[in-house]
Design a protein around this motif. Structure first.
Motif, PDB file in Angstrom:
ATOM      1  N   LEU A  49       1.212  -1.272   0.120  1.00 15.91           N
ATOM      2  CA  LEU A  49       0.158  -0.135  -0.018  1.00 15.91           C
ATOM      3  C   LEU A  49       0.913   1.643   0.359  1.00 15.91           C
ATOM      4  CD1 LEU A  49      -3.164   1.003   0.431  1.00 15.91           C
ATOM      5  CD2 LEU A  49      -2.950   0.995   2.555  1.00 15.91           C
ATOM      6  N   GLY A  50       0.275   2.499  -1.022  1.00 15.01           N
ATOM      7  CA  GLY A  50       0.998   3.564  -0.845  1.00 15.01           C
ATOM      8  C   GLY A  50       0.310   4.878  -0.606  1.00 15.01           C
ATOM      9  N   ARG A  51       0.087   6.018  -0.949  1.00 13.63           N
ATOM     10  CA  ARG A  51      -0.779   7.019  -0.305  1.00 13.63           C
ATOM     11  C   ARG A  51      -2.085   6.402  -0.672  1.00 13.63           C
ATOM     12  NH1 ARG A  51      -3.947  10.167  -3.923  1.00 13.63           N
ATOM     13  NH2 ARG A  51      -4.087  11.821  -2.899  1.00 13.63           N
ATOM     14  N   LEU A  52      -2.714   6.503   0.776  1.00 12.00           N
ATOM     15  CA  LEU A  52      -3.617   6.172   0.985  1.00 12.00           C
ATOM     16  C   LEU A  52      -4.546   7.487   1.670  1.00 12.00           C
ATOM     17  CD1 LEU A  52      -5.412   3.845   2.478  1.00 12.00           C
ATOM     18  CD2 LEU A  52      -5.668   5.574   3.768  1.00 12.00           C
ATOM     19  N   ARG A  53      -6.429   8.046   0.522  1.00 11.55           N
ATOM     20  CA  ARG A  53      -6.397   9.140   1.443  1.00 11.55           C
ATOM     21  C   ARG A  53      -7.603   8.179   1.287  1.00 11.55           C
ATOM     22  NH1 ARG A  53      -5.205  13.730   3.199  1.00 11.55           N
ATOM     23  NH2 ARG A  53      -6.313  14.850   2.504  1.00 11.55           N
ATOM     24  N   LEU A  54      -8.805   9.459   2.726  1.00  9.36           N
ATOM     25  CA  LEU A  54     -10.538   9.276   2.869  1.00  9.36           C
ATOM     26  C   LEU A  54     -10.749  10.726   2.643  1.00  9.36           C
ATOM     27  CD1 LEU A  54      -9.281   7.002   5.719  1.00  9.36           C
ATOM     28  CD2 LEU A  54     -11.418   6.167   5.609  1.00  9.36           C
ATOM     29  N   ALA A  55     -12.303  10.528   2.257  1.00 10.18           N
ATOM     30  CA  ALA A  55     -12.984  11.588   2.102  1.00 10.18           C
ATOM     31  C   ALA A  55     -14.231  11.452   1.740  1.00 10.18           C
ATOM     32  CB  ALA A  55     -12.335  12.227   0.216  1.00 10.18           C
ATOM     33  N   LEU A  56     -15.237  12.085   1.196  1.00 15.38           N
ATOM     34  CA  LEU A  56     -16.616  11.838   1.657  1.00 15.38           C
ATOM     35  C   LEU A  56     -16.877  11.816  -0.287  1.00 15.38           C
ATOM     36  CD1 LEU A  56     -18.752  15.392   3.320  1.00 15.38           C
ATOM     37  CD2 LEU A  56     -18.803  12.745   3.804  1.00 15.38           C
ATOM     38  N   ALA A  57     -17.633  10.339   0.139  1.00 12.74           N
ATOM     39  CA  ALA A  57     -17.629   9.982  -1.490  1.00 12.74           C
ATOM     40  C   ALA A  57     -18.885  10.808  -2.348  1.00 12.74           C
ATOM     41  CB  ALA A  57     -18.600   8.823  -1.355  1.00 12.74           C
ATOM     42  N   ASP A  58     -19.739  11.460  -1.703  1.00 16.40           N
ATOM     43  CA  ASP A  58     -20.688  12.552  -2.638  1.00 16.40           C
ATOM     44  C   ASP A  58     -20.980  13.671  -1.489  1.00 16.40           C
ATOM     45  OD1 ASP A  58     -22.472  14.133  -4.016  1.00 16.40           O
ATOM     46  OD2 ASP A  58     -23.490  12.340  -3.881  1.00 16.40           O
ATOM     47  N   PRO A  59     -20.287  14.169  -1.267  1.00 12.26           N
ATOM     48  CA  PRO A  59     -19.999  15.876  -0.178  1.00 12.26           C
ATOM     49  C   PRO A  59     -21.172  16.271  -0.657  1.00 12.26           C
ATOM     50  CG  PRO A  59     -18.060  16.158  -1.641  1.00 12.26           C
ATOM     51  CD  PRO A  59     -19.045  14.841  -1.973  1.00 12.26           C
ATOM     52  N   GLU A  60     -21.699  16.660  -1.527  1.00 10.71           N
ATOM     53  CA  GLU A  60     -23.667  17.562  -1.524  1.00 10.71           C
ATOM     54  C   GLU A  60     -24.838  16.459  -0.860  1.00 10.71           C
ATOM     55  OE1 GLU A  60     -24.197  17.627  -5.608  1.00 10.71           O
ATOM     56  OE2 GLU A  60     -22.349  19.671  -6.093  1.00 10.71           O
ATOM     57  N   SER A  61     -24.494  15.343  -0.969  1.00  9.92           N
ATOM     58  CA  SER A  61     -25.816  14.141   0.322  1.00  9.92           C
ATOM     59  C   SER A  61     -25.185  14.087   1.462  1.00  9.92           C
ATOM     60  CB  SER A  61     -25.572  12.457  -0.900  1.00  9.92           C
ATOM     61  OG  SER A  61     -24.317  12.450  -0.789  1.00  9.92           O
ATOM     62  N   ALA A  62     -23.959  14.845   1.926  1.00  8.80           N
ATOM     63  CA  ALA A  62     -23.945  14.504   3.906  1.00  8.80           C
ATOM     64  C   ALA A  62     -24.665  15.131   4.219  1.00  8.80           C
ATOM     65  CB  ALA A  62     -22.723  15.008   3.419  1.00  8.80           C
ATOM     66  N   ALA A  63     -25.198  14.089   5.279  1.00  4.29           N
ATOM     67  CA  ALA A  63     -26.130  15.038   6.229  1.00  4.29           C
ATOM     68  C   ALA A  63     -25.654  15.946   6.835  1.00  4.29           C
ATOM     69  CB  ALA A  63     -26.751  13.723   6.241  1.00  4.29           C
ATOM     70  N   ALA A  64     -26.449  16.896   7.737  1.00  5.21           N
ATOM     71  CA  ALA A  64     -26.352  17.646   8.785  1.00  5.21           C
ATOM     72  C   ALA A  64     -26.242  17.222  10.024  1.00  5.21           C
ATOM     73  CB  ALA A  64     -27.201  19.083   8.980  1.00  5.21           C
ATOM     74  N   PRO A  65     -25.367  17.457  10.359  1.00  2.00           N
ATOM     75  CA  PRO A  65     -24.842  16.473  12.227  1.00  2.00           C
ATOM     76  C   PRO A  65     -25.914  16.923  13.122  1.00  2.00           C
ATOM     77  CG  PRO A  65     -23.108  17.759  11.683  1.00  2.00           C
ATOM     78  CD  PRO A  65     -23.934  18.415  10.990  1.00  2.00           C
ATOM     79  N   THR A  66     -26.224  16.103  13.535  1.00  2.00           N
ATOM     80  CA  THR A  66     -27.508  16.810  14.755  1.00  2.00           C
ATOM     81  C   THR A  66     -26.159  17.192  16.148  1.00  2.00           C
ATOM     82  OG1 THR A  66     -27.410  14.183  15.599  1.00  2.00           O
ATOM     83  CG2 THR A  66     -29.265  14.698  14.177  1.00  2.00           C
ATOM     84  N   VAL A  67     -25.269  16.900  16.240  1.00  2.96           N
ATOM     85  CA  VAL A  67     -24.668  16.987  17.256  1.00  2.96           C
ATOM     86  C   VAL A  67     -23.126  17.793  16.862  1.00  2.96           C
ATOM     87  CG1 VAL A  67     -23.078  16.249  19.237  1.00  2.96           C
ATOM     88  CG2 VAL A  67     -24.931  14.855  18.941  1.00  2.96           C
ATOM     89  N   PRO A  68     -22.749  18.960  17.451  1.00  2.00           N
ATOM     90  CA  PRO A  68     -22.685  20.095  17.377  1.00  2.00           C
ATOM     91  C   PRO A  68     -20.592  19.357  16.714  1.00  2.00           C
ATOM     92  CG  PRO A  68     -23.368  21.185  18.784  1.00  2.00           C
ATOM     93  CD  PRO A  68     -23.705  19.362  18.416  1.00  2.00           C
ATOM     94  N   PRO A  69     -20.046  19.567  15.530  1.00  2.00           N
ATOM     95  CA  PRO A  69     -18.681  18.852  15.152  1.00  2.00           C
ATOM     96  C   PRO A  69     -17.414  19.546  15.414  1.00  2.00           C
ATOM     97  CG  PRO A  69     -19.658  19.937  13.252  1.00  2.00           C
ATOM     98  CD  PRO A  69     -20.974  20.397  14.543  1.00  2.00           C
ATOM     99  N   PRO A  70     -16.646  18.782  15.703  1.00  2.00           N
ATOM    100  CA  PRO A  70     -15.707  19.186  16.500  1.00  2.00           C
ATOM    101  C   PRO A  70     -15.110  20.656  14.737  1.00  2.00           C
ATOM    102  CG  PRO A  70     -15.028  17.264  14.984  1.00  2.00           C
ATOM    103  CD  PRO A  70     -16.368  17.370  15.130  1.00  2.00           C
ATOM    104  N   PRO A  71     -14.292  21.097  14.892  1.00  2.00           N
ATOM    105  CA  PRO A  71     -13.612  22.005  14.002  1.00  2.00           C
ATOM    106  C   PRO A  71     -13.291  21.807  13.008  1.00  2.00           C
ATOM    107  CG  PRO A  71     -12.720  22.436  16.580  1.00  2.00           C
ATOM    108  CD  PRO A  71     -13.492  21.502  16.693  1.00  2.00           C
TER     109      PRO A  71
END
Length: 220
Positions: A49-71
């Motif tokens: 394994l080399g470079r690895l990144r994680l990101a939202l698969a579809d940022p536009e469909s992400a839900a609003a958190p019901t708990v305040p997120p960290p910065p």
């Protein structure tokens, strides 16, 4: 710690990834998730394994958190893993890719509790020799924080907590509208399960109904 040191440490955490769903109020640092995924990938023969990144698969469909997120915490939503790897030319490439994809997917979902939509792999090199199984990636090094309040002590004693951490400031941040707790999880404990135990322990110390946000900064 100087301001520059704090910025470098914060950048080293990577993205703050949503853990579970919108109601879970949980996040994990990309650095912590990366370490778990690399330990799983190291067991796949014929792939490095080399470079690895994680990101939202579809940022536009992400839900609003019901708990305040960290910065800078990403909103809850399915994630995508993008990874590069070197493969042995002596092994069928589709088989190596399938095994690596399965290992990453299983680790993300079963070991971490991430909601994963896809694993996108790219071969960057063909190796003439079969690589040996790599040594497991050491756990992410995050300095323990000493609990100094009843709430912090309760969080530190929740099942599955290795220790508190304070990469974003203090281990327990008491805001008017929520409480944020930062922990490292112990080996053998699924982070999402630890989050729920921490939340229950913290709520028992509060005199109000403020929601509790939990950030996993390391998975040991």
């Amino acid at each position: 710690m100087t301001t520059a040191d704090a910025v470098r440490r914060r950048l080293g955490l990577g993205r703050l990834l949503p853990l579970g769903g919108a109601a879970d109020g949980a996040w994990v640092t990309e650095q912590a998730a990366d370490a778990v995924l690399r330990r799983a990938a190291a067991q796949v023969p014929g792939a490095v394994l080399g470079r690895l990144r994680l990101a939202l698969a579809d940022p536009e469909s992400a839900a609003a958190p019901t708990v305040p997120p960290p910065p800078s915490g990403l909103p809850p939503g399915p994630l995508r893993i993008e990874a590069e790897f070197a493969a042995s030319a002596r092994e069928p490439l589709p088989a190596s890719a399938w095994a690596l994809r399965a290992a990453l997917f299983t680790a993300a979902v079963d070991l971490l509790g991430l909601e994963l939509a896809e694993v996108d792999l790219r071969v960057t090199e063909l190796l003439d020799t079969v690589p040996k199984t790599a040594a497991p990636t050491p756990p992410t090094e995050v300095r323990p924080a000493t609990p100094t309040t009843p709430t912090a002590t309760a969080a530190s004693r929740a099942p599955g907590v290795a220790h508190l951490t304070a990469t974003l400031g203090t281990a327990v941040h008491l805001a008017p509208d929520h409480v944020r707790v930062e922990v490292a999880t112990a080996s053998g404990h699924r982070p999402l399960d630890v989050v729920r135990a921490v939340r229950e322990a913290v709520r028992a110390t509060l005199t109000d109904d403020r929601p509790v946000t939990v950030l996993i900064s390391a998975a040991l």
